[in-house]
Design a protein around this motif. Sequence first.
Motif, short mmCIF file in Angstrom:
data_model
loop_
_atom_site.label_atom_id
_atom_site.label_comp_id
_atom_site.label_asym_id
_atom_site.label_seq_id
_atom_site.Cartn_x
_atom_site.Cartn_y
_atom_site.Cartn_z
N SER A 82 72.98 54.14 35.26
CA SER A 82 72.01 54.97 36.68
C SER A 82 70.46 55.09 35.62
O SER A 82 69.72 54.27 36.39
CB SER A 82 71.78 55.99 36.61
OG SER A 82 71.35 57.17 36.19
N ALA A 83 70.37 55.26 34.13
CA ALA A 83 69.59 54.29 33.79
C ALA A 83 69.28 53.37 34.09
O ALA A 83 67.92 52.78 33.38
CB ALA A 83 69.11 55.12 32.27
N LEU A 84 70.30 51.99 33.69
CA LEU A 84 69.80 50.63 33.58
C LEU A 84 69.28 50.23 35.05
O LEU A 84 69.00 48.63 34.89
CB LEU A 84 70.60 49.71 33.09
CG LEU A 84 71.34 50.74 32.06
CD1 LEU A 84 72.26 49.49 31.23
CD2 LEU A 84 70.03 49.93 30.44
N GLU A 85 68.77 50.77 36.49
CA GLU A 85 69.17 50.24 37.05
C GLU A 85 68.07 49.52 37.12
O GLU A 85 66.91 50.47 36.57
CB GLU A 85 68.68 52.06 38.27
CG GLU A 85 70.29 51.55 39.44
CD GLU A 85 70.56 53.31 40.08
OE1 GLU A 85 69.58 53.05 41.06
OE2 GLU A 85 70.89 53.69 40.24
N GLY A 86 67.49 48.80 38.24
CA GLY A 86 66.37 47.92 38.28
C GLY A 86 66.42 46.96 36.72
O GLY A 86 65.94 45.52 36.90
N PHE A 87 67.47 46.83 36.21
CA PHE A 87 67.10 45.94 34.84
C PHE A 87 67.94 44.68 34.98
O PHE A 87 69.19 44.81 35.84
CB PHE A 87 67.47 46.80 33.08
CG PHE A 87 66.75 47.82 32.44
CD1 PHE A 87 65.29 46.94 32.17
CD2 PHE A 87 66.85 48.89 32.89
CE1 PHE A 87 64.66 47.94 31.39
CE2 PHE A 87 65.81 50.04 32.80
CZ PHE A 87 64.45 49.70 31.53
N GLN A 88 67.86 43.98 34.17
CA GLN A 88 68.93 42.51 34.49
C GLN A 88 70.30 43.22 32.76
O GLN A 88 69.57 43.43 32.31
CB GLN A 88 67.72 41.70 33.84
CG GLN A 88 67.10 40.79 34.65
CD GLN A 88 66.15 40.10 34.04
OE1 GLN A 88 67.31 38.50 33.86
NE2 GLN A 88 64.89 39.64 33.90
N VAL A 89 71.75 42.93 33.49
CA VAL A 89 72.05 44.19 32.47
C VAL A 89 73.44 43.32 32.55
O VAL A 89 74.21 42.41 33.89
CB VAL A 89 71.99 45.39 32.60
CG1 VAL A 89 73.51 45.56 32.15
CG2 VAL A 89 71.20 46.00 32.50
N ILE A 90 74.00 42.51 31.91
CA ILE A 90 75.56 41.66 31.57
C ILE A 90 75.67 42.54 30.70
O ILE A 90 75.85 43.66 29.26
CB ILE A 90 75.23 40.57 31.43
CG1 ILE A 90 74.52 39.37 32.91
CG2 ILE A 90 77.00 39.92 31.06
CD1 ILE A 90 74.68 38.53 31.77
N GLU A 91 77.55 42.89 30.86
CA GLU A 91 78.47 44.34 30.49
C GLU A 91 79.38 43.30 29.25
O GLU A 91 79.98 42.42 29.90
CB GLU A 91 79.16 44.83 31.39
CG GLU A 91 78.20 45.66 31.91
CD GLU A 91 78.71 46.76 32.71
OE1 GLU A 91 79.93 47.26 32.67
OE2 GLU A 91 78.48 47.18 33.81
N PHE A 92 79.86 43.90 28.82
CA PHE A 92 80.59 43.08 27.55
C PHE A 92 81.48 43.88 27.08
O PHE A 92 81.09 44.45 25.65
CB PHE A 92 80.63 42.20 25.91
CG PHE A 92 81.42 41.72 25.99
CD1 PHE A 92 82.15 40.41 26.18
CD2 PHE A 92 81.73 42.31 24.28
CE1 PHE A 92 83.21 39.89 25.60
CE2 PHE A 92 83.18 41.60 24.05
CZ PHE A 92 83.78 40.76 23.85
N GLY A 93 82.84 44.09 27.78
CA GLY A 93 83.14 45.44 26.88
C GLY A 93 84.53 45.07 26.60
O GLY A 93 85.09 43.98 26.39
#
Length: 387
Positions: A52-63
């Motif tokens: 929710s804090a990252l909304e609006g950012f360009q984010v890719i996830e690696f789990g």
Amino acid sequence: MNSFQYKNPTKIIFGKDKIATLKTELPADARILMLYGGGSIKKNGIYEQVKSALEGFQVIEFGGIPANPEYDILLEALQIIEKENISFMLAVGGGSVIDGTKFLSAAAYYQGEQPWDMLTSRQPILKGLPFATVLTLPATGSEMNSGTVITREETKEKLAMGGPGLFPVFSILDPQVVISIPERQLVNGITDAFTHVLEQYMTYPAGGILQDRFAESILQTLIEVAPVIIKDPANYEAASNFMWSCTMALNGLIQQGVPGDWTVHAMGHELTALYGIDHARTLAIIAPSHYRYYFDNKKEKLAQYAERVWKITEGTLEEKAQKGIEKTEAFFQGMGIATTLAAYTEEVVGTAQTIAQRFSDRGWKSMGERGALNPEDVEKIVEMSYY
Ligand code: NZQ
Ligand code: ZN
């Protein structure tokens, strides 16, 4: 006191609900790779807070970064960094996820043949891809230091590297994350942080009056809060003190101007590499034998520790020093941490020779605060830790 230079550039953002500050701390135009572990963050609400804090950012996830971050898995993340033109990383996890991210930070700029060479060459890393952390497990201090430890299952190796290029830009420490940590990991965290202090303290008197008291105060705080958080991880005051103690135990401050040892870690890492024993538990296996083996070298500080931390007032210097070792063992055992190798594996015989051979092959000699630890000593210390 020895001369020193000290610079720690990591900004710490500490307190309740601070994960939300990611919004303002992260560079707005960054292409962010968010890294996490085996999925605990999806069960305890941390993932939602971060997303929710990252909304609006360009984010890719690696789990999927495992405990004891695995080289082969990190190489998959490295491909994403290159392919997706990642400019900033966000580690959400404990020491393993943060260390994995540090490795990637260095690997992103590495020009050599294969990134593993960074771990064998032990050259300091001067520049890395910038990254920040959201700490979910107090233990290693990785959130405010520039070290990383990487595992390679294929060769059963676990090696460390670091350098001024690998400090996080900022780290968010919300003690409320402690609520979801299982007891096994809580006691690991206490034991790891406790031993970090010992590695920087249990040497010889070097006139670091303030450094000694910094170290003793962290040990005392850990001893005080340990039973409280084990019983009630939701106790915010205890969790806060636990978390800050772990960070302070290994952010470089207490080691300035005084000798350090770190060979308990060097031997412990081999036990994790060979048998998969939790990092903290390997330290509890090795430390008592190490202090017994180097009793004459360390007895002044052992006695000081016994007096100041454990309030041992009776006896000669040697008797107090012995008591200091016994109290340390009892502290670990009291939290359910076994202090012999045989408690974790049946493959005890031959371990000491294997580890001594590895030290010898790597040219690791004259280690420890007096340069006294050689492969032959490693063999004896590990052997003393069997039963
Ligand atoms: O992977 P997930 O699903 O996230 O689960 C983790 C993992 O299974 C879980 N966990 C973490 N936060 C949690 C949680 N479970 C529930 N709630 C939470 N809030 O805990 C398990 C262990 O995590 P890990 O990150 O492996 O533990 P730790 O922080 O103790 O890190 C250990 C690693 O750090 C290295 C060790 O060698 C080991 O590889 N070290 C790093 C150091 C450094 N960079 O300065 C120094 C240390 O001496 C140490 O060597
Ligand atoms: Zn450690």
